[in-house]
Design an enzyme around this catalytic site. Structure first.
Site, PDB file in Angstrom:
ATOM      1  N   ASP A 273       0.849  -1.179   0.000  1.00 33.18           N
ATOM      2  CA  ASP A 273       0.000   0.000   0.000  1.00 33.18           C
ATOM      3  C   ASP A 273       0.896   1.245   0.000  1.00 33.18           C
ATOM      4  O   ASP A 273       1.832   1.348   0.788  1.00 33.18           O
ATOM      5  CB  ASP A 273      -0.896  -0.006   1.240  1.00 33.18           C
TER       6      ASP A 273
ATOM      7  N   HIS B  49      -6.622  14.408  -8.969  1.00 30.52           N
ATOM      8  CA  HIS B  49      -6.683  12.977  -9.288  1.00 30.52           C
ATOM      9  C   HIS B  49      -5.824  12.600 -10.495  1.00 30.52           C
ATOM     10  O   HIS B  49      -5.348  11.461 -10.584  1.00 30.52           O
ATOM     11  CB  HIS B  49      -8.134  12.560  -9.519  1.00 30.52           C
TER      12      HIS B  49
ATOM     13  N   GLU C  85      -4.895   2.375  -3.824  1.00 27.93           N
ATOM     14  CA  GLU C  85      -3.435   2.365  -3.900  1.00 27.93           C
ATOM     15  C   GLU C  85      -2.846   1.072  -3.340  1.00 27.93           C
ATOM     16  O   GLU C  85      -1.664   0.999  -3.020  1.00 27.93           O
ATOM     17  CB  GLU C  85      -2.861   3.574  -3.155  1.00 27.93           C
TER      18      GLU C  85
END
Length: 323
Positions: free
Chosen positions: A189, A202, A232
């Site tokens: 992550d 974004h 993610e």
């Protein structure tokens, strides 16, 4: 191909007078004509440039028309080429032999040119239909390939999507348990990713994830599977890999990400990565779901204990945190 658009016809006959007569008649109808005077020359010309149709004499020395037709029709590298056999023999046995060898039609000598033209036009129409069908089948196959790829791939990163990676996980876990081979799972992550979207938008976040995917691909072996698990978060499936080896691999990936400067229009950022590792065989892991959960639990501990680190699900750091 329409008959009036210059289809190429190969005339094969060992009598030059017959060749010249057929060539004159067919050229007058707009066909492009090539000629051969024996079977081997015909085979060579077809190999060099396959015609649209072959007008093939049966009776020729050394390699007769029957053998030429048999060789051409048995060659998988050649496209469909209609063959009209021409012969002075009107016997049924001769026609059957030619058709068995692969001829598509027959015409007897002396040739009625109105009949010949009708047979040529008919076979060229069939060839055009077959070519159109083959093209449609290729297009359909390409479309199916693209749809299958889309159904298996995360559109942003090009990695396996979650559904597809979970299918591969079932297969790989089944293989591992059947052959008693190790299988490691690594959950990763990107740390503080939300701040990239909040600060830069974004599009910047998407650029970071695409560059991250490139790093992950570059570190993986050909037999490994990498998927975007959500947001993610990414997952590695490492066949034939023990927990110890997976820890070494995960640390290498973590360092590669830590050293990366992610760039996008208007800025650049650095972000670290946290990783959780689990592996089978292990007494606490009895299924593929349990393997992923163990790696995900280890990832949670990595996040809770400071980020930018690798935690093994049954390691001392993990157990201490759980206590």
């Amino acid at each position: 191909m329409s008959p009036d658009r210059g289809a190429r016809i190969l005339i094969v006959d060992d009598h030059q007078d017959n060749v010249e007569l057929l060539q004159a008649r067919l050229e007058a109808r707009g066909y492009e004509i090539d000629t051969a005077t024996d079977g081997q020359e015909a085979l060579d010309r077809v190999a060099a440039m396959p015609p649209d149709l072959i007008l093939l004499d049966v009776m020729m020395p050394i390699i007769d028309g029957i053998e030429v037709a048999r060789r051409l029709k048995s060659d998988p590298s050649l496209p469909f080429i209609p063959i009209i056999m021409q012969t002075a023999l009107d016997a049924t046995e001769s026609k059957v032999e030619g058709l068995d060898a692969g001829a598509d039609d027959y015409i007897t000598k002396p040739i009625n040119f109105a009949e010949l033209e009708a047979r040529v036009n008919s076979l060229l129409r069939i060839k055009a239909l077959q070519q159109d069908l083959a093209q449609r089948e290729r297009q359909l196959a390409d479309m199916n390939d693209r749809l299958r790829q889309m159904s298996q791939t995360d559109s942003l990163t090009g990695l396996d999507n979650r559904r597809y990676i979970e299918e591969r996980l079932l297969e790989m876990f089944g293989h591992a348990t059947r052959f008693n081979e190790p299988l490691a799972c690594m959950m990763c992550d990107l740390d503080h990713f939300k701040s990239v979207n909040d600060s830069y938008g974004h599009q910047a976040g998407d650029a970071v994830l695409r560059q991250l995917a490139d790093i992950l691909r570059g570190e993986a072996r050909e037999i490994d599977r990498i998927g975007r698990y959500g947001g993610e978060e990414f997952i590695f499936l490492l066949p034939g890999t023990s927990a110890e080896a997976a820890m070494v691999f995960a640390e290498r990936v973590r360092k590669a990400v830590d050293a990366m400067e992610f760039t996008f229009p208007g800025g650049a950022v650095r972000r670290a990565m946290s990783c959780g590792v689990a592996a089978w065989p292990h007494p606490g892991i009895a299924s593929s779901d349990a393997l992923v959960k163990a790696a995900d639990d280890a990832l949670y501990v990595a996040k809770e204990t400071g980020r930018n680190r690798v935690v093994r699900h049954d390691g001392e750091e993990f157990r201490a945190h759980r206590r």
